[in-house]
Design a protein around this motif. Structure first.
Motif, PDB file in Angstrom:
ATOM      1  N   ARG A   2       0.894  -1.208   0.113  1.00 10.33           N
ATOM      2  CA  ARG A   2      -0.088   0.165  -0.085  1.00 10.33           C
ATOM      3  C   ARG A   2       1.023   1.350  -0.088  1.00 10.33           C
ATOM      4  O   ARG A   2       0.547   2.172  -0.747  1.00 10.33           O
ATOM      5  CB  ARG A   2      -0.917   0.235   1.110  1.00 10.33           C
ATOM      6  CG  ARG A   2      -1.916   1.194   1.367  1.00 10.33           C
ATOM      7  CD  ARG A   2      -3.100   0.809   0.337  1.00 10.33           C
ATOM      8  NE  ARG A   2      -2.624   2.114  -0.811  1.00 10.33           N
ATOM      9  CZ  ARG A   2      -3.459   2.233  -1.691  1.00 10.33           C
ATOM     10  NH1 ARG A   2      -4.482   1.290  -2.011  1.00 10.33           N
ATOM     11  NH2 ARG A   2      -3.576   3.244  -2.559  1.00 10.33           N
ATOM     12  N   GLU A   3       1.957   1.284   0.827  1.00  9.28           N
ATOM     13  CA  GLU A   3       3.069   2.432   0.939  1.00  9.28           C
ATOM     14  C   GLU A   3       3.619   2.608  -0.095  1.00  9.28           C
ATOM     15  O   GLU A   3       3.879   3.802  -0.806  1.00  9.28           O
ATOM     16  CB  GLU A   3       3.725   2.226   1.817  1.00  9.28           C
ATOM     17  CG  GLU A   3       4.747   3.384   2.187  1.00  9.28           C
ATOM     18  CD  GLU A   3       5.598   3.509   3.543  1.00  9.28           C
ATOM     19  OE1 GLU A   3       6.493   4.045   3.787  1.00  9.28           O
ATOM     20  OE2 GLU A   3       5.591   2.300   4.071  1.00  9.28           O
ATOM     21  N   LEU A   4       3.953   1.572  -1.275  1.00  9.03           N
ATOM     22  CA  LEU A   4       4.725   1.724  -2.246  1.00  9.03           C
ATOM     23  C   LEU A   4       3.624   2.111  -3.361  1.00  9.03           C
ATOM     24  O   LEU A   4       4.047   2.861  -4.141  1.00  9.03           O
ATOM     25  CB  LEU A   4       5.239   0.333  -2.784  1.00  9.03           C
ATOM     26  CG  LEU A   4       5.989   0.147  -3.986  1.00  9.03           C
ATOM     27  CD1 LEU A   4       7.177  -1.043  -3.784  1.00  9.03           C
ATOM     28  CD2 LEU A   4       5.130  -0.240  -5.242  1.00  9.03           C
ATOM     29  N   LEU A   5       2.620   1.739  -3.309  1.00  6.54           N
ATOM     30  CA  LEU A   5       1.318   2.263  -4.434  1.00  6.54           C
ATOM     31  C   LEU A   5       1.328   3.737  -4.310  1.00  6.54           C
ATOM     32  O   LEU A   5       1.055   4.644  -5.144  1.00  6.54           O
ATOM     33  CB  LEU A   5       0.431   1.331  -4.057  1.00  6.54           C
ATOM     34  CG  LEU A   5      -1.075   1.612  -5.520  1.00  6.54           C
ATOM     35  CD1 LEU A   5      -0.342   1.623  -6.623  1.00  6.54           C
ATOM     36  CD2 LEU A   5      -2.164   0.550  -4.965  1.00  6.54           C
ATOM     37  N   ASP A   6       1.014   4.131  -3.095  1.00  2.58           N
ATOM     38  CA  ASP A   6       0.831   5.565  -2.885  1.00  2.58           C
ATOM     39  C   ASP A   6       1.864   6.380  -3.465  1.00  2.58           C
ATOM     40  O   ASP A   6       1.660   7.252  -3.912  1.00  2.58           O
ATOM     41  CB  ASP A   6       0.630   5.633  -1.286  1.00  2.58           C
ATOM     42  CG  ASP A   6      -0.529   5.046  -0.750  1.00  2.58           C
ATOM     43  OD1 ASP A   6      -1.472   4.973  -1.653  1.00  2.58           O
ATOM     44  OD2 ASP A   6      -0.587   5.040   0.563  1.00  2.58           O
ATOM     45  N   VAL A   7       3.133   5.816  -3.148  1.00  6.30           N
ATOM     46  CA  VAL A   7       4.404   6.646  -3.682  1.00  6.30           C
ATOM     47  C   VAL A   7       4.282   6.626  -5.305  1.00  6.30           C
ATOM     48  O   VAL A   7       4.557   7.542  -6.080  1.00  6.30           O
ATOM     49  CB  VAL A   7       5.627   5.939  -3.198  1.00  6.30           C
ATOM     50  CG1 VAL A   7       6.967   6.880  -4.068  1.00  6.30           C
ATOM     51  CG2 VAL A   7       5.457   6.655  -1.811  1.00  6.30           C
ATOM     52  N   VAL A   8       4.098   5.464  -5.897  1.00  7.83           N
ATOM     53  CA  VAL A   8       4.401   5.273  -7.529  1.00  7.83           C
ATOM     54  C   VAL A   8       3.237   5.964  -8.178  1.00  7.83           C
ATOM     55  O   VAL A   8       3.506   6.420  -9.180  1.00  7.83           O
ATOM     56  CB  VAL A   8       4.586   3.913  -7.709  1.00  7.83           C
ATOM     57  CG1 VAL A   8       5.779   3.375  -7.264  1.00  7.83           C
ATOM     58  CG2 VAL A   8       3.546   3.175  -7.407  1.00  7.83           C
TER      59      VAL A   8
END
Length: 462
Positions: A2-8
């Protein structure tokens, strides 16, 4: 994740933001399982169902090696090698992984009891390994599917001749039908800024393959004024070949199998179109005997469409079903280029029409980095356009591959991975507006399958 997706997904992200986000331990991927490699044994190809062999699994993030990159996959697409993989033809892909795994300690990572498949992606670079200088975390990229080692001199004039040349996601693991992919850094190219993630992911393999086969001097070397016979002209490969012919001043003679597919070719700008189903061409009397009278009838129809001229270049990929006709209708001194055999590998043709008329048959397989880069550059410049017709969710990849296997598709079939919806990732809206009709040309052109399935089975469903 989830954190990775928010950034990309953040268009204002920085290289530091992406480099700082922790990588997950696992990711979702479309896999084949080694234990199921014989599941279709004894069945005819047409009866094999990709929905039964393709699974949505949670798998570990692979170790990053020198010269490699981990990419967050926003979108991918289905190619015919996805179909071959899923039905374990002509060979199980696990044989490829085993042989690659014996090459080195690093390559051993690929030899696993599961195979993450897929040979296209559009996404965001997450991490790069030692020796990677051009690409940085946060870069928006697409990937071509040529994986090479280049430790032999054979590959340094044309990397496709490297004895260790492989197709990523088919002959290697950690492919693009997943949330994260592992690629060599020299597979990466800039994502066209006017396209969405799913549009940018669609051209990769087929666009580069068509470029080499038709345009490159390693293929047919097409020139202005050539008559180009294109089999399956509205399909994944043929739709790009048709565009290259039109953009390069050639005349495409488009062979299709329905009025709907003929109309797609007209929308691309083609005028010479043969609906082989409507005109009833049957090049084989039975499984062992071809019908030269049908070759001649086909040749007469071509000359009606070209003002009496024969074909300069044949863009071949069906293989056994059409190859005899392709050799026959090519003009004296002309060229047949072949990159596949979707109807069968054992080709038969009358060699008198080849040698006595000084024709050439050229084998063409994918593309080298330069050819892939040039093909992608034409997409980025708006000279060639995606032929995306429909987009599936990652969990529905089995249905997407089923439809491609049954030839129920037009153009290319996209798959969303990390992108939560279609239409994201566009950076140049002005250029997009200039080409929006061409970008959407294949949308909605989809003959519906009557045999549906509820996605790729996960572990609990087996």
């Amino acid at each position: 994740m989830r954190e990775l997706l928010d950034v990309v997904l953040d268009p204002d992200r920085t290289q530091r933001d992406v480099a700082a986000v922790p990588l997950p331990k696992t990711y979702r991927a479309i896999t084949l399982r080694k234990e199921e490699a014989e599941m279709f044994a004894g069945m005819a190809s047409a009866e094999k169902d990709p929905r039964k062999s393709l699974h949505l699994d949670e798998v570990p993030v692979p170790e990053l090696g020198p010269g490699e990159a981990l990419v967050a996959v926003m979108a991918s697409s289905v190619n015919y090698n996805t179909v071959w993989s899923s039905i374990f033809e002509p060979l199980s892909t696990f044989g490829f992984l085993e042989r690659y795994g014996r090459r080195s300690e690093l390559a051993r990572r690929h030899d696993l009891p599961y195979h993450v498949i897929g040979s296209d992606l559009a996404g965001v670079v997450l991490r790069t390994g030692p020796g990677v200088n051009v690409w940085k975390p946060g870069d928006e990229v697409v990937a071509h599917c040529l994986s090479v080692e280049l430790e032999s001199s054979d590959g340094h004039n044309d990397t496709m001749l490297d004895p260790e040349q492989r197709i990523w996601g088919f002959e290697t693991n950690f492919g693009g039908l997943a949330e994260i992919a592992l690629v060599k850094s020299n597979q990466l190219m800039p994502k066209p800024r006017h396209l969405s993630w799913e549009e940018a992911a669609a051209p990769g393999l087929v666009n580069s393959t068509a470029y080499r086969q038709l345009v490159s001097r390693n293929g047919a070397g097409m020139k202005q004024g050539d008559n180009v016979l294109i089999w399956g002209a509205s399909g994944g490969l043929g739709s790009y070949a048709t565009q290259f012919a039109l953009a390069g001043g050639a005349t495409p003679v488009c062979v299709v199998s329905s009025p709907q597919k003929a109309e797609i070719c007209r929308k691309m700008g083609a005028e010479a179109i043969i609906d082989r189903s409507a005109e009833g061409y049957k090049f084989w009397k039975d499984e062992q005997t071809q019908d030269p009278r049908e070759w001649k009838r086909f040749g007469r129809r071509i000359r009606e469409l070209t003002g009496g001229e024969d074909i300069d270049i044949v863009f071949e990929h069906p293989g056994r079903e059409t190859f005899g006709a392709s050799v026959f209708v090519t003009r004296k001194g002309g060229t047949i280029t072949t990159c596949a055999s979707t109807s069968g590998y054992l080709h038969e043709y009358d060699n008198r029409y080849l040698w006595m008329s000084l024709k050439r048959i050229i084998g063409s397989h994918f593309a080298n980095y330069r050819e892939a880069w040039e093909a992608n550059r034409l997409i980025a410049k708006g000279k060639i356009h995606p032929t995306l017709s429909k987009v599936y969710a990652l969990e529905d990849t089995g249905q997407a591959a089923y439809d491609v296997h049954r030839n129920l598709h037009q153009g290319k079939v996209g798959v969303l991975a990390l992108a939560p919806q279609e239409g994201l990732g566009v950076r140049d809206h002005d250029k997009r507006a200039q080409h929006i009709d061409a970008i959407n040309r294949f949308r909605g052109e989809w003959p519906q399958s009557t045999d549906r399935h509820e996605g790729c089975p996960g572990p609990a469903e087996l």
